[in-house]
Design a protein around this motif. Structure first.
Motif, PDB file in Angstrom:
ATOM      1  N   SER A   1       0.833  -1.217   0.000  1.00 29.12           N
ATOM      2  CA  SER A   1       0.000   0.000   0.000  1.00 29.12           C
ATOM      3  C   SER A   1       0.865   1.264   0.000  1.00 29.12           C
ATOM      4  O   SER A   1       0.473   2.277  -0.571  1.00 29.12           O
ATOM      5  CB  SER A   1      -0.991   0.002   1.164  1.00 29.12           C
ATOM      6  OG  SER A   1      -0.323  -0.049   2.362  1.00 29.12           O
TER       7      SER A   1
ATOM      8  N   ARG B   1       3.760   1.474  -1.508  1.00 31.35           N
ATOM      9  CA  ARG B   1       4.197   1.605  -2.911  1.00 31.35           C
ATOM     10  C   ARG B   1       3.060   2.148  -3.769  1.00 31.35           C
ATOM     11  O   ARG B   1       3.290   2.935  -4.672  1.00 31.35           O
ATOM     12  CB  ARG B   1       4.669   0.249  -3.455  1.00 31.35           C
ATOM     13  CG  ARG B   1       5.969  -0.234  -2.854  1.00 31.35           C
ATOM     14  CD  ARG B   1       6.564  -1.368  -3.671  1.00 31.35           C
ATOM     15  NE  ARG B   1       5.745  -2.561  -3.676  1.00 31.35           N
ATOM     16  CZ  ARG B   1       5.670  -3.454  -2.689  1.00 31.35           C
ATOM     17  NH1 ARG B   1       6.397  -3.271  -1.599  1.00 31.35           N
ATOM     18  NH2 ARG B   1       4.899  -4.524  -2.779  1.00 31.35           N
ATOM     19  N   TRP B   2       1.815   1.762  -3.431  1.00 32.73           N
ATOM     20  CA  TRP B   2       0.671   2.261  -4.195  1.00 32.73           C
ATOM     21  C   TRP B   2       0.524   3.773  -4.008  1.00 32.73           C
ATOM     22  O   TRP B   2       0.269   4.511  -4.959  1.00 32.73           O
ATOM     23  CB  TRP B   2      -0.612   1.545  -3.778  1.00 32.73           C
ATOM     24  CG  TRP B   2      -1.783   2.095  -4.514  1.00 32.73           C
ATOM     25  CD1 TRP B   2      -2.115   1.829  -5.810  1.00 32.73           C
ATOM     26  CD2 TRP B   2      -2.714   3.072  -4.055  1.00 32.73           C
ATOM     27  NE1 TRP B   2      -3.211   2.571  -6.169  1.00 32.73           N
ATOM     28  CE2 TRP B   2      -3.598   3.342  -5.119  1.00 32.73           C
ATOM     29  CE3 TRP B   2      -2.891   3.747  -2.839  1.00 32.73           C
ATOM     30  CZ2 TRP B   2      -4.647   4.255  -5.004  1.00 32.73           C
ATOM     31  CZ3 TRP B   2      -3.931   4.645  -2.728  1.00 32.73           C
ATOM     32  CH2 TRP B   2      -4.799   4.894  -3.804  1.00 32.73           C
ATOM     33  N   GLN B   3       0.715   4.232  -2.759  1.00 27.31           N
ATOM     34  CA  GLN B   3       0.582   5.669  -2.494  1.00 27.31           C
ATOM     35  C   GLN B   3       1.646   6.464  -3.264  1.00 27.31           C
ATOM     36  O   GLN B   3       1.365   7.547  -3.779  1.00 27.31           O
ATOM     37  CB  GLN B   3       0.670   5.941  -0.998  1.00 27.31           C
ATOM     38  CG  GLN B   3      -0.663   5.640  -0.301  1.00 27.31           C
ATOM     39  CD  GLN B   3      -0.581   5.791   1.185  1.00 27.31           C
ATOM     40  OE1 GLN B   3       0.161   5.064   1.853  1.00 27.31           O
ATOM     41  NE2 GLN B   3      -1.326   6.717   1.740  1.00 27.31           N
TER      42      GLN B   3
ATOM     43  N   ARG C   1       2.978   5.537  -6.063  1.00 28.44           N
ATOM     44  CA  ARG C   1       2.579   5.490  -7.472  1.00 28.44           C
ATOM     45  C   ARG C   1       1.459   6.494  -7.752  1.00 28.44           C
ATOM     46  O   ARG C   1       1.451   7.145  -8.797  1.00 28.44           O
ATOM     47  CB  ARG C   1       2.112   4.074  -7.804  1.00 28.44           C
ATOM     48  CG  ARG C   1       1.824   3.897  -9.276  1.00 28.44           C
ATOM     49  CD  ARG C   1       1.761   2.453  -9.616  1.00 28.44           C
ATOM     50  NE  ARG C   1       1.291   2.251 -10.964  1.00 28.44           N
ATOM     51  CZ  ARG C   1       1.514   1.155 -11.653  1.00 28.44           C
ATOM     52  NH1 ARG C   1       2.218   0.193 -11.136  1.00 28.44           N
ATOM     53  NH2 ARG C   1       1.050   1.012 -12.869  1.00 28.44           N
ATOM     54  N   LEU C   2       0.540   6.609  -6.785  1.00 27.36           N
ATOM     55  CA  LEU C   2      -0.560   7.572  -6.948  1.00 27.36           C
ATOM     56  C   LEU C   2      -0.004   8.996  -7.041  1.00 27.36           C
ATOM     57  O   LEU C   2      -0.449   9.788  -7.882  1.00 27.36           O
ATOM     58  CB  LEU C   2      -1.527   7.440  -5.766  1.00 27.36           C
ATOM     59  CG  LEU C   2      -2.720   8.384  -5.766  1.00 27.36           C
ATOM     60  CD1 LEU C   2      -3.637   8.107  -6.953  1.00 27.36           C
ATOM     61  CD2 LEU C   2      -3.520   8.264  -4.473  1.00 27.36           C
TER      62      LEU C   2
END
Lengths: 175, 199
Positions: free
Chosen positions: A61, A63-65, A67-68
């Motif tokens: 999560s 890494r997702w943030q 990427r966002l």
């Protein structure tokens, strides 16, 4: 022999009725081909049903943030570019329209050149008048005031560049 | 309770709260990643596809219908994304022996168990890779997520009868691939036995 109806039963994926189950069992006793297929499917099904869900590496999560945030930046850059390209496009259209107006407003190029030179003379006269008034002002206003005004203009320029960079280029990122 | 929490996170995320959506990512990362891994067969591609799935879900959150399950919606996005990805790769059916296998060792397992698990995963991935992307997705949703035909049909934009026929075809293909694989292994063993040792 037609194996199709028995293959339908082998790969039905649901519980067979008693009658269908018996029919299939009878067929499997005499058909090696279907028996091998049924056995293969049983093994595959066991393999799949005993296989658990695989997990991503820790920190997914986070890494997702990241990427966002990168994606937000990309979108903002694209929007800035679109706004810039739109501005340039509008300016070009305006210039073309202006050029067409000027071209059609005069009968000959000589007339157009004469008007242009007249306008330039007016602009230079205005600039000279402005210069003269500045010289008069310079002697009337103390040096300290000039320095303060210069510093204020520089500060405003810096503020403008900083806000442009912050809002238009990098974008605003909520923490 | 959990559903209320989920609805609250969705509602906050709709207002632009990234942290609320990050909670949803934390909760559903495993099923989404698993689907992507089963579809693509590669850990790194699966990570990328799962991240992209959540990104698309975040951007398209306004289109989410709260009467549907959130995870079903997420898995539908992931399935479509993976199917498109495989199609774009112009992947053709590759011989089962030629496919690379991926292992995801669990640090909590003993080395032997990790190797065995890795081999099992590899074997499953090789089997799944023999299916076309939509059939593969249907098989994954049916066996790993225990979805009904109706749910699979909704997720993959198919009719229920199409799902049934695709699953039937996929089961047959998987059994065939299993037999082929087994025959190939037996032949390889026989060859090895009759070959002279290499010096």
């Amino acid at each position: 022999m037609n194996h199709q109806p028995f293959e339908e039963l082998i790969f039905a994926g649901t519980e067979l009725s008693l009658e269908d189950g018996l029919r299939l069992q009878l067929h499997l006793q005499s058909c090696e081909q279907c028996l091998a297929l049924a056995e293969a499917w049983r093994q595959v099904e066991t393999k799949i049903s005993t296989s658990s869900l695989v997990e991503p590496a820790p920190g997914f999560s986070t890494r997702w943030q990241q990427r966002l945030r990168q994606d937000n930046m990309r979108i903002q850059r694209r929007q800035s570019l679109l706004v810039f390209a739109g501005g340039v496009g509008l300016a070009l259209v305006f210039l073309i329209l202006l050029a067409l107006t000027v071209l059609f407003a005069y009968d000959s190029p000589l007339e157009w050149l004469l008007t242009l030179s007249n306008r330039l003379v007016v602009i230079f006269t205005l600039a000279e008048t402005f210069q003269m008034s500045l010289i008069i002002l310079q002697s009337a206003i103390p040096l300290g005031w000039w320095l303060s005004a210069g510093v204020a203009v520089m500060a405003l320029c810096l503020l403008w560049i900083f806000s442009l960079q912050k809002l238009a280029l990098n974008g605003r990122h909520p923490s | 309770m959990e559903q209320n929490q989920e609805a609250a996170w969705v509602s906050q995320a709709l207002k632009g709260d990234e942290q609320a959506f990050a909670q949803l990512v934390e909760r559903y990362q495993r099923p989404v990643f698993n689907l992507c891994y089963r579809m693509l067969g590669d850990e790194y591609e699966a990570e990328d596809a799962a991240q992209e799935t959540f990104l698309r879900a975040y951007r398209g959150l306004k289109r989410y219908d709260p009467s549907r399950s959130f995870i079903t919606w997420l898995l539908s996005i992931a399935s479509h994304y993976c199917i498109d990805l495989i199609r774009r790769r112009r992947m053709v059916l590759i011989p089962i022996e030629a496919l690379p296998g991926e292992t995801l060792p669990d640090p909590a397992l003993t080395p032997e168990a990790a190797v065995r698990l890795g081999e099992d995963q590899q074997q499953i991935q090789r089997l799944l890779a023999t299916l076309n992307p939509i059939d593969r997705s249907a098989v994954i949703l049916y066996y790993w997520y225990e979805y009904s035909y109706e749910e699979i049909a909704q997720s993959l934009s198919l009719t229920e009868s199409a799902v049934k026929s695709r699953l039937h075809r996929a089961r047959k293909a998987l059994a065939g691939a299993w037999q082929e694989n087994k025959t190939g292994s037996e032949k390889a063993v026989k060859r090895t036995r009759h070959e002279s040792p290499a010096f």
